[in-house]
Write an enzyme that holds these catalytic residues in place. Structure first.
Site, PDB file in Angstrom:
ATOM      1  N   GLN A 110      12.447  -3.598  -7.087  1.00 14.12           N
ATOM      2  CA  GLN A 110      11.882  -4.492  -8.092  1.00 14.12           C
ATOM      3  C   GLN A 110      11.631  -3.808  -9.434  1.00 14.12           C
ATOM      4  O   GLN A 110      11.937  -4.375 -10.489  1.00 14.12           O
ATOM      5  CB  GLN A 110      10.580  -5.087  -7.557  1.00 14.12           C
ATOM      6  CG  GLN A 110       9.911  -6.057  -8.516  1.00 14.12           C
ATOM      7  CD  GLN A 110       8.769  -6.790  -7.871  1.00 14.12           C
ATOM      8  OE1 GLN A 110       8.960  -7.727  -7.127  1.00 14.12           O
ATOM      9  NE2 GLN A 110       7.548  -6.352  -8.161  1.00 14.12           N
TER      10      GLN A 110
ATOM     11  N   HIS B 131       0.830  -1.201   0.000  1.00 12.01           N
ATOM     12  CA  HIS B 131       0.000   0.000   0.000  1.00 12.01           C
ATOM     13  C   HIS B 131       0.868   1.255   0.000  1.00 12.01           C
ATOM     14  O   HIS B 131       0.539   2.251  -0.647  1.00 12.01           O
ATOM     15  CB  HIS B 131      -0.909   0.007   1.233  1.00 12.01           C
ATOM     16  CG  HIS B 131      -1.967  -1.039   1.213  1.00 12.01           C
ATOM     17  ND1 HIS B 131      -3.256  -0.806   1.645  1.00 12.01           N
ATOM     18  CD2 HIS B 131      -1.958  -2.328   0.806  1.00 12.01           C
ATOM     19  CE1 HIS B 131      -3.980  -1.908   1.516  1.00 12.01           C
ATOM     20  NE2 HIS B 131      -3.203  -2.837   1.014  1.00 12.01           N
TER      21      HIS B 131
ATOM     22  N   GLU C 286       4.331  -3.143 -12.535  1.00 12.73           N
ATOM     23  CA  GLU C 286       5.743  -2.891 -12.796  1.00 12.73           C
ATOM     24  C   GLU C 286       6.245  -3.721 -13.978  1.00 12.73           C
ATOM     25  O   GLU C 286       7.019  -3.232 -14.805  1.00 12.73           O
ATOM     26  CB  GLU C 286       6.555  -3.194 -11.534  1.00 12.73           C
ATOM     27  CG  GLU C 286       6.360  -2.167 -10.438  1.00 12.73           C
ATOM     28  CD  GLU C 286       7.059  -2.528  -9.143  1.00 12.73           C
ATOM     29  OE1 GLU C 286       7.223  -1.622  -8.305  1.00 12.73           O
ATOM     30  OE2 GLU C 286       7.425  -3.702  -8.963  1.00 12.73           O
TER      31      GLU C 286
ATOM     32  N   GLN D  64      -4.995 -11.800  -7.106  1.00 12.29           N
ATOM     33  CA  GLN D  64      -3.947 -12.353  -7.966  1.00 12.29           C
ATOM     34  C   GLN D  64      -4.476 -13.274  -9.057  1.00 12.29           C
ATOM     35  O   GLN D  64      -3.902 -13.341 -10.148  1.00 12.29           O
ATOM     36  CB  GLN D  64      -2.912 -13.063  -7.086  1.00 12.29           C
ATOM     37  CG  GLN D  64      -2.189 -12.101  -6.158  1.00 12.29           C
ATOM     38  CD  GLN D  64      -1.509 -12.769  -4.986  1.00 12.29           C
ATOM     39  OE1 GLN D  64      -1.257 -13.980  -5.001  1.00 12.29           O
ATOM     40  NE2 GLN D  64      -1.223 -11.997  -3.943  1.00 12.29           N
TER      41      GLN D  64
ATOM     42  N   HIS E 293       3.848 -13.673  -8.132  1.00 10.84           N
ATOM     43  CA  HIS E 293       2.555 -14.025  -7.521  1.00 10.84           C
ATOM     44  C   HIS E 293       1.409 -13.228  -8.134  1.00 10.84           C
ATOM     45  O   HIS E 293       0.251 -13.485  -7.851  1.00 10.84           O
ATOM     46  CB  HIS E 293       2.609 -13.762  -6.023  1.00 10.84           C
ATOM     47  CG  HIS E 293       2.797 -12.303  -5.676  1.00 10.84           C
ATOM     48  ND1 HIS E 293       3.800 -11.530  -6.209  1.00 10.84           N
ATOM     49  CD2 HIS E 293       2.090 -11.476  -4.869  1.00 10.84           C
ATOM     50  CE1 HIS E 293       3.705 -10.296  -5.730  1.00 10.84           C
ATOM     51  NE2 HIS E 293       2.679 -10.236  -4.920  1.00 10.84           N
TER      52      HIS E 293
ATOM     53  N   TRP F 171      -0.909  -6.722  -7.766  1.00  6.65           N
ATOM     54  CA  TRP F 171      -1.058  -5.682  -8.786  1.00  6.65           C
ATOM     55  C   TRP F 171       0.170  -4.789  -8.901  1.00  6.65           C
ATOM     56  O   TRP F 171       0.522  -4.348 -10.002  1.00  6.65           O
ATOM     57  CB  TRP F 171      -2.308  -4.845  -8.540  1.00  6.65           C
ATOM     58  CG  TRP F 171      -2.567  -3.897  -9.689  1.00  6.65           C
ATOM     59  CD1 TRP F 171      -2.519  -2.539  -9.661  1.00  6.65           C
ATOM     60  CD2 TRP F 171      -2.875  -4.253 -11.050  1.00  6.65           C
ATOM     61  NE1 TRP F 171      -2.792  -2.016 -10.915  1.00  6.65           N
ATOM     62  CE2 TRP F 171      -3.018  -3.054 -11.780  1.00  6.65           C
ATOM     63  CE3 TRP F 171      -3.059  -5.466 -11.708  1.00  6.65           C
ATOM     64  CZ2 TRP F 171      -3.327  -3.037 -13.137  1.00  6.65           C
ATOM     65  CZ3 TRP F 171      -3.358  -5.443 -13.060  1.00  6.65           C
ATOM     66  CH2 TRP F 171      -3.498  -4.241 -13.752  1.00  6.65           C
ATOM     67  N   ASN F 172       0.854  -4.475  -7.785  1.00  8.04           N
ATOM     68  CA  ASN F 172       2.064  -3.673  -7.899  1.00  8.04           C
ATOM     69  C   ASN F 172       3.083  -4.368  -8.795  1.00  8.04           C
ATOM     70  O   ASN F 172       3.671  -3.753  -9.690  1.00  8.04           O
ATOM     71  CB  ASN F 172       2.679  -3.428  -6.517  1.00  8.04           C
ATOM     72  CG  ASN F 172       1.929  -2.385  -5.723  1.00  8.04           C
ATOM     73  OD1 ASN F 172       1.249  -1.537  -6.281  1.00  8.04           O
ATOM     74  ND2 ASN F 172       2.048  -2.452  -4.411  1.00  8.04           N
ATOM     75  N   SER F 173       3.311  -5.658  -8.552  1.00  4.20           N
ATOM     76  CA  SER F 173       4.266  -6.412  -9.361  1.00  4.20           C
ATOM     77  C   SER F 173       3.798  -6.507 -10.810  1.00  4.20           C
ATOM     78  O   SER F 173       4.596  -6.380 -11.746  1.00  4.20           O
ATOM     79  CB  SER F 173       4.449  -7.818  -8.776  1.00  4.20           C
ATOM     80  OG  SER F 173       5.036  -7.761  -7.495  1.00  4.20           O
TER      81      SER F 173
END
Length: 476
Positions: A355, A33, A378, A395, A370, A373-375
């Site tokens: 990352q 967050h 990016e 996910q 996984h 949403w952040n990953s």
């Protein structure tokens, strides 16, 4: 001429420079967050605003160097961190903050008084707050802002598709199976989204058992989006989720501002962790398999061994983020054996890295993730194809879009096995669709960068908010 200017002219003194408008960001104390809200803060500061970020800080949360306490210069503005404290707030090293439920209840109880005090201190210091921006699970901060006469905005940190699912569920705008029907093989149809299977929805809060407190907070957040918050920012961009955004805009005043990724401006340390940059520089282009499962997903010893063996079997260089929280679950001798199984110089295992910067490196050719949403955002911004290993929350829906809608990744089973990992990496890197997958990912990366660039779709949304704030308006 203003009274201040007239007085200055009469005394022969130059008028005091006008104070920039001040936006206060309030986050729940989870890294997933914190990151997007801080990145939104950077964009607001770059356009000339003073931005202060606050949260009930706990050990393990990574922020940035606050300089001498006055913050850091970002573009034409300033970004600083001010820890939420006072009113009985637990100290960052308090072990009770490690229990999410205890932490959330405590912050909701004492956070309002601490936030009111922070806003008053800023005013007394000559930095009155103009607007408050919050993210999920801190609806109490919205109540504080409203009570102090401050306009408030919300940042939704997941995809617009997931926000639409929640909204249609809470307001009964779509037919969601319930009870025994929720265990069937049915599906849900929502405007702007592909048909979603129940298995893809089951990890969400609307179906997960034992999460009543978080569900109540979510319902409060959704209510605020339609009743109290004149701005609802979403960490996405129009070119990625145009249909979902168009469908939900009929109900919520959405402003896409994503992807909210790490800036490529030197503000993140060049050596992103333990020599990662130098190691990546030495690898061939698009050769590295990057493995990371975010700040919350825990994996057990058996799966760690399977991943290690699977990575070694690919014959490819890899960078694997194995968090300290996962490492402590393993005896040191077992961890040593796992690292040895990784193939020595073939791979690198670190507890953390920047990352977004790693994904943007030209040596990275595949991301095992996984699908938080952040990953996901990016990786999309970097144009990197993915091996999706979803666990919970949003996910599985993110995986559905990555694999079936955007077609930039493949699914892998959870938990991962060595053979499934090897086959998935091969499919993404050298399989029959690998080249087309990489091309589609590259195109999405170009669109993502254009969206946040000067005059792009997301940049226009941020600028419109800044213009409204600086003109003194409280409505979009």
């Amino acid at each position: 001429m203003s009274q201040e200017s007239a007085a200055a002219e009469a005394t022969g003194m130059a008028p005091a420079p006008a104070q920039p408008h001040h936006v206060l960001l309030v986050s729940s104390p989870f890294q997933s967050h914190v990151n997007p809200l801080l990145r939104l803060g950077r964009r607001l500061a770059a356009k000339g605003l003073r931005v202060t970020f606050t949260t009930a800080l706990r050990d393990g949360i990574r922020l940035f160097d606050n300089g001498d306490g006055d913050g850091v210069r970002v573009g034409r503005g300033v970004l600083r961190v001010e820890r939420l404290r006072g009113g009985g707030m637990w100290e960052p090293d308090d072990p009770r903050l490690r229990v999410p439920g205890d932490m959330a209840r405590h912050v909701e109880a004492v956070g309002p008084a601490a936030l009111e005090e922070l806003i008053r201190r800023e005013a007394e210091a000559g930095r009155p707050v103009t607007c408050v921006v919050v993210n999920a699970f801190v609806s109490w901060a919205q109540r504080v802002a409203g009570g102090m006469g401050l306009p408030c905005a919300i940042l939704w940190i997941q995809s617009c598709a997931v926000l639409s699912v929640y909204y249609h569920y809470v307001y009964s705008l779509a037919a969601f199976p319930s009870g025994d029907e929720a265990d069937s093989s049915g599906a849900v149809t929502i405007p702007g989204l592909p048909e979603l299977a129940i298995d893809e929805l089951r990890p969400l809060l609307v179906y997960s058992s034992g999460h009543e407190m978080w569900r109540q907070m979510l319902v409060g957040d959704l209510g605020s989006m339609t009743e109290k918050a004149p701005w609802v920012f979403v960490n996405t961009f129009d070119e990625l989720e145009h249909e979902a955004i168009a469908g939900l805009c009929k109900h919520i005043p959405l402003i896409p501002v994503g992807p909210l990724v790490e800036p490529d401006d030197g503000s993140v340390d060049g050596d992103v962790y333990d020599g990662c940059t130098a190691w990546l520089d030495a690898q061939p282009r698009r050769s590295v398999v990057f493995v990371a499962f975010g700040s919350l997903v825990d994996i057990g010893y058996d799966e760690v061994v399977e991943i290690a063996e699977g990575l070694a079997s690919t014959g490819r260089p890899f960078l694997w983020v194995l968090r300290d929280g996962n490492r402590v679950l393993l005896p040191q001798d077992a961890l040593d054996a796992v690292v040895a199984a990784c193939g020595g110089d073939l791979g690198k295992v670190v507890p953390w890295c920047a990352q977004g910067r790693v994904l943007a490196h030209g040596a990275v050719g595949c991301f095992v993730t996984h699908c938080g949403w952040n990953s996901t955002a990016e990786a999309l911004a970097a144009g990197v194809p993915m091996v999706a290993c979803p666990r919970w929350s949003d996910q599985r829906i993110n995986t559905r879009f990555l694999v079936d809608v955007y077609r930039v990744g493949v699914r892998a089973p959870t938990p991962l096995t060595r053979e499934a990992l090897r086959l998935s990496v091969e499919e993404v890197t050298v399989g029959p669709e690998a080249e087309a997958m990489a091309a589609r990912a590259a195109i999405l990366g170009e669109k993502a960068r254009a969206a946040v660039g000067d005059g792009g779709s997301s940049d226009r949304g941020v600028q419109a908010f800044v213009d409204r704030i600086t003109s003194g308006g409280a409505e979009p």
